[in-house]
Design an enzyme around this catalytic site. Structure first.
Site, short mmCIF file in Angstrom:
data_model
loop_
_atom_site.label_atom_id
_atom_site.label_comp_id
_atom_site.label_asym_id
_atom_site.label_seq_id
_atom_site.Cartn_x
_atom_site.Cartn_y
_atom_site.Cartn_z
N LYS A 132 0.84 -1.21 0.00
CA LYS A 132 0.00 0.00 0.00
C LYS A 132 0.87 1.25 0.00
CE LYS A 132 -4.13 -1.77 0.10
NZ LYS A 132 -4.93 -1.80 -1.10
N LYS B 180 -9.48 -5.85 -7.27
CA LYS B 180 -10.30 -4.68 -7.57
C LYS B 180 -9.45 -3.43 -7.77
CE LYS B 180 -12.83 -6.27 -4.24
NZ LYS B 180 -13.86 -6.81 -3.34
N LYS C 198 -2.14 -11.11 -10.08
CA LYS C 198 -3.28 -11.28 -9.16
C LYS C 198 -4.50 -10.52 -9.63
CE LYS C 198 -4.98 -10.09 -4.70
NZ LYS C 198 -4.85 -9.17 -3.59
P1 TYM Z 1 -10.66 -8.96 -0.26
O1 TYM Z 1 -11.94 -8.24 -0.36
O2 TYM Z 1 -9.44 -8.37 -0.86
O3 TYM Z 1 -10.80 -10.41 -0.85
C1 TYM Z 1 -11.83 -11.25 -0.39
C2 TYM Z 1 -11.43 -12.70 -0.52
O4 TYM Z 1 -11.11 -12.99 -1.87
C3 TYM Z 1 -9.81 -13.54 -1.94
N1 TYM Z 1 -9.16 -13.07 -3.17
C4 TYM Z 1 -8.52 -13.89 -4.00
N2 TYM Z 1 -8.31 -15.22 -3.97
C5 TYM Z 1 -7.62 -15.75 -4.99
N3 TYM Z 1 -7.14 -15.02 -6.04
C6 TYM Z 1 -7.33 -13.69 -6.10
N4 TYM Z 1 -6.87 -12.99 -7.14
C7 TYM Z 1 -8.03 -13.06 -5.05
N5 TYM Z 1 -8.41 -11.76 -4.80
C8 TYM Z 1 -9.09 -11.80 -3.64
C9 TYM Z 1 -9.07 -13.03 -0.72
O5 TYM Z 1 -8.00 -13.88 -0.39
C10 TYM Z 1 -10.17 -13.03 0.30
O6 TYM Z 1 -10.32 -14.33 0.85
N6 TYM Z 1 -8.74 -8.75 4.29
C11 TYM Z 1 -9.71 -9.48 3.52
C12 TYM Z 1 -11.13 -9.26 4.01
C13 TYM Z 1 -11.28 -9.63 5.44
C14 TYM Z 1 -11.29 -10.93 6.01
C15 TYM Z 1 -11.45 -10.72 7.40
C16 TYM Z 1 -11.16 -12.20 5.50
C17 TYM Z 1 -11.45 -8.73 6.44
N7 TYM Z 1 -11.55 -9.38 7.62
C18 TYM Z 1 -11.50 -11.80 8.28
C19 TYM Z 1 -11.21 -13.27 6.38
C20 TYM Z 1 -11.38 -13.07 7.75
C21 TYM Z 1 -9.56 -8.97 2.08
O7 TYM Z 1 -8.72 -8.22 1.77
O8 TYM Z 1 -10.47 -9.35 1.27
#
Ligand code: TYM
Length: 332
Positions: free
Chosen positions: A112, A198, A195
């Site tokens: 970030k 968004k 990867k």
């Molecule tokens: P976020 O919103 O970035 O992503 C949500 C979930 O999607 C998975 N993901 C992916 N998996 C495989 N390949 C990709 N290209 C890819 N992009 C996203 C992420 O691994 C995630 O599982 N910090 C988390 C949200 C969160 C969370 C939590 C998750 C907040 N608190 C507690 C589990 C438990 C996140 O950035 O999600």
């Protein structure tokens, strides 16, 4: 007693194929076998400073997409993170024993700093503590996530163990990242960056709600190279990425067909992309329809969120009460 599962997806926009194959696919299977808490991480999305209207619409959109994918609000507890003020309290308590050094060393924080040097806020630094609070609030053992979240899970274990040690209790079990397959999933993006995400730039992510024409356009623009120059050569990363996407949505014989062509140096990337686009469209079509159908049903969405918040708060309240007691915050 069923094992407890917690996971969430940030409300920064529509769900993409990375979210689906990294997280949602496991949510769908787990909801029937475990006690599941699946939430929409709207507190986490505040680090990007959305407008109030965008924030609200995005939360609704993600909830609609959770349901459209097949999450069952009767089987799993579905809720919005900010409906649980207990999470904010546990976050505060955990932050007292989270050290700036360890937070600064977190890979996602360093990324970030590189990507958005103008907005390095304290919420970004303490993102792993908030995530630990999300998980520990229900004392979860299993956390279905994609590969990019592995380090955050390690930190959640560190913070939970540290709390138990400092306050001489056994409040928090160790949560581990979970995937039904052998390893955690990483879905590549279309821009060659490795990867799908968004915030990775226009055209990198395919969203579940994308219309067929949009999907075709995005896939046809995916980064490739000039083609193989030797028989049976190893594929460079940008080409491996396209094959990985195919593995998610295409039939095994389709993949074998293009793999053979690659090895024989007869492959035409245009053909591969056309096939990939059609397979993505086929895969997402029923989800897209369901998203459209549910988007108009505000009463149902409201009911699901209210019901989920009530169930989730019950569990969260107990944990916070025990954490307060362990720390020594007691009523006179
Ligand atoms: P976020 O919103 O970035 O992503 C949500 C979930 O999607 C998975 N993901 C992916 N998996 C495989 N390949 C990709 N290209 C890819 N992009 C996203 C992420 O691994 C995630 O599982 N910090 C988390 C949200 C969160 C969370 C939590 C998750 C907040 N608190 C507690 C589990 C438990 C996140 O950035 O999600």
């Amino acid at each position: 007693m069923k094992e407890i599962v917690v996971s969430g997806i940030r409300s920064t926009g529509n769900l993409h194929l990375g979210n689906y194959f990294g997280a949602m696919k496991n949510f769908l299977k787990m909801q029937h076998d475990y006690q599941c808490f699946f939430f929409i991480a709207d507190y986490h999305s505040l680090t990007t400073h959305p407008t109030p209207a965008d924030l609200h619409n995005n939360v609704k959109q993600v909830l609609v997409e959770y349901l459209a994918c097949g999450l069952d609000p009767e089987a799993a507890t579905l809720y919005v993170q900010s409906d649980l003020p207990e999470i904010a309290e546990l976050y505060l308590l955990l932050n007292m024993n989270a050290y700036v050094g360890e937070l600064e060393r977190c890979t996602s924080f360093k990324e970030k700093i590189r990507k958005q040097p103008d907005n390095i806020n304290a919420g970004l630094l303490t993102y792993p503590t908030l995530m630990a609070a999300d998980i520990l609030i229900h004392r979860a053992q299993k956390v279905p996530v994609g590969k990019d979240q592995e380090q955050h899970l390690e930190m959640a274990r560190t913070f939970g163990n540290r709390f138990n040690r400092i306050y001489a209790c056994e409040l928090f079990p160790e949560p581990y990242a979970f995937n039904y397959g052998t390893s955690l999933v990483k879905i590549p993006g279309l821009d060659g960056s490795g990867k799908m995400g968004k915030s990775e730039g226009e055209g990198n992510a395919i969203f579940l709600a994308d219309e067929p024409d949009v999907i075709r356009k995005k896939v046809m623009r995916a980064v490739t190279d000039a083609g193989p120059t030797q028989l049976q050569q190893e594929k460079p990363d940008v080409i491996k990425n396209l094959f990985l996407l195919m593995e998610a949505v295409s039939a095994p014989d389709t993949i074998a067909h293009f793999d053979d062509q690659y090895n024989a140096m007869t492959i035409r990337y245009g053909d591969l992309k056309k096939q990939l686009a059609e397979d993505v469209i086929l895969f997402t079509a029923p989800l897209r329809e369901k998203i459209k159908e549910l988007s108009g049903d505000d009463a149902f969405i409201h009911k699901v969120a209210a019901h989920g918040a009530e169930k989730a708060r019950e569990s969260a309240r107990k944990t916070v009460a025990e954490a307060r007691h362990a720390i020594g915050i007691r009523h006179f």
